[in-house]
Design an enzyme around this catalytic site. Sequence first.
Site, short mmCIF file in Angstrom:
data_model
loop_
_atom_site.label_atom_id
_atom_site.label_comp_id
_atom_site.label_asym_id
_atom_site.label_seq_id
_atom_site.Cartn_x
_atom_site.Cartn_y
_atom_site.Cartn_z
N HIS A 99 0.74 -1.18 0.02
CA HIS A 99 -0.04 0.00 0.00
C HIS A 99 0.86 1.40 -0.01
O HIS A 99 0.47 2.26 -0.55
CB HIS A 99 -0.94 0.16 1.23
CG HIS A 99 -2.07 -0.80 1.19
ND1 HIS A 99 -3.44 -0.52 1.49
CD2 HIS A 99 -2.22 -2.17 0.36
CE1 HIS A 99 -4.27 -1.53 1.14
NE2 HIS A 99 -3.53 -2.57 0.39
N HIS A 267 -1.74 -12.23 -2.75
CA HIS A 267 -2.61 -12.81 -2.09
C HIS A 267 -2.48 -14.14 -1.77
O HIS A 267 -3.31 -15.01 -1.21
CB HIS A 267 -4.17 -12.77 -2.88
CG HIS A 267 -4.54 -11.18 -2.89
ND1 HIS A 267 -5.79 -10.94 -3.85
CD2 HIS A 267 -4.38 -10.16 -2.21
CE1 HIS A 267 -6.03 -9.61 -3.73
NE2 HIS A 267 -5.35 -9.03 -2.56
#
Length: 724
Positions: A99, A267
């Site tokens: 992020h 992920h």
Amino acid sequence: MSNTNGGSVGKCPVMHGGQTSTDKSVMDWWPNALNLDILHQHDSKTNPFGPDFNYKEELKKLDVDALKQDLKDLMTNSQVWWPADWGHYGGLMIRMAWHAAGSYRIADGRGGAATGNQRFAPLNSWPDNANLDKARRLLWPIKRKYGNKLSWADLIILAGNMAYESMGFKTFGFGFGREDIWHPEKDTYWGSEQEWLAPSGAKNSRYSGERDLENPLAAVMMGLIYVNPEGVDGNPDPLKTAQDMRVTFARMAMNDEETVALTAGGHTVGKCHGNGDAANLGPDPEGADVHEQGLGWMNHKTRGIGRDTVTSGLEGAWTTHPTQWDNGYFYLLFKYDWELKKSPAGAWQWEPIDIEEQDKPVDVEDGSKRYNPIMTDADMALKMDPEYRKISERFQQDPAYFEDMFARAWFKLTHRDMGPKSCYLGPDVPSEDLIWQDPTPAGKTDYNVDLVKGKIEASGLSIADLVATAWDSARTYRGSDRRGGANGARIRLAPQKDWQGNEPERLSRVLAVLESIAAEEGCSVADAIVLAGNVGIELAARAAGHDVSVPFAPGRGDASQDMTDVESFEVLEPVADGFRNWLKKDYVVKPEELLLDRAQLMGLTAPEMTVLIGGLRVLGSNYGGSKDGVFTDRVGTLSNDFFVNLTDMAYTWKPAGENQYEIRDRKTDQVKWTATRVDLVFGSNSILRSYAEVYAQDDNQEKFIHDFVAAWTKVMNADRFDLQ
């Protein structure tokens, strides 16, 4: 301080002589005023280190191996106040690094991880960054230990790398060299929405038309890093989400294959958190009370940690083994059919139908319990979008290829905003040159600079030609991601040689002369272009009665077309250049605001911007030879005439069309000069006028030339990282 007055509340003890909170500022009273604050950021007044601090030198003292081991040890050292999922902080650290880097957008180079900006508003309080404050707080003991030898910006990304390595993945490499800022960035436009996660149809939406995302934005919502995990505007539809992903990742400089690799690789480990009620969470870090000590989203109503954590609202892991690198992501994605369900927090997520018990991940706290894995709408897009599916199937069938592609994409994601490879420091910098790094070979330094200058002066090229060509070559530099600039002489290559703002016909004529001189004297074309500008300035200063030597450092190299990613460089094309009084077309944004944005990207201060405008105007370097703003009768002389005549009350200024003004003699009403908004803002804006008046003074003609040369040299050397 304690209140010793019996608990009564008194009036404010100060007479509001200083503005210490968020009362109305000057910009609040006059919101349409030019906000010059974006040019005056990150200076010595906010930086706790003195002018002698050199992060590059401090890095040389860093024990990199010890640091990496400390980070690996941290991953499995679970803390009571914020327990690690399955006893491993890897997923949290990767999300923090992802992020931090994922806020980058290619259109203006802003965002990204190179400054440690995730520590400050608004990023530290974005909904998508919920609980990353805990990740940074977990890192604090390591930051404290290594101190000045390690920036927060480097630590945040390295923590992500070490998280992957501690879970069995081999990363592509790592470059140190990110330097911290000390307050929020004022120049980055995150969107005009007035609320977090505003849907696309809301007021001030970033979307128009069918679904056209406003430039330069990449994220689909205010407060998200990329796409909504529940679907477009929170409505699950993987095919629509795929289109959002394609736009968003392209604006982060990623292609389809990199998009699939990053999504799947990100992920493969970790989980989503939504096992509770988000209404129990307190304010974000910026909105929290002082006793929270910079932490946000605190849950003081229920347990709120471990398996009961709420972050995104989705709940579950993507893979069977979320603390180890494997190919389990694609295994589950393709093995099962998936159906929509709601998480305990009420968020949409996809869960497998009739999953085998052994394929379920175990509970984060109790290994005897198993729960369904989940997929976000973005994950399902990798299965349902035809192009993404082809890539995903190849990755599933060839895990080694997937691993290599993800390693490269992760490296690109985390280093894209650092500039060329020469800016990478430390022992783990990959030897391979990558096209997105804009590679440029080293140039020669052993040629006769004076001989080159003499040939340029005798070439017959005008001062305007010399100055404009050098300026056009250097003006592409943007400090946001350290791309562009004069080094490499890419102005002679596609796509830059054909940009409208570079006046291709004039450019071709000038380059033919300079390339010939460079070949004769053994210097790079890049050096010859900069020297040409310097020669033009020296000639113009001589015409003004001043003998000036413009500083010059040889050593620029010439990039080849093969070293240049045409598509990647297209985003550097200027749509306006107030310094040359040029607009590609009329825009909603005012010309002076476009000038300000360009100046900020180039790293200029307001005084530097001012003196450059004044000097470039009198040198006759306007686009297409335009006379707008050329407030002088002796073009080609480096004089302060622009400022003298702009501030002279013998003239009036009258509109004469869109972005056009006439400067008339008050006595005769005759038109003396013409101008644009960019010219007149230096007389109308109170701050810029104060600088203009300095340069208009009778005793500051020499100062004007000195300051112009200094600002010019700064622009020419902006991408000379070897000199910094």
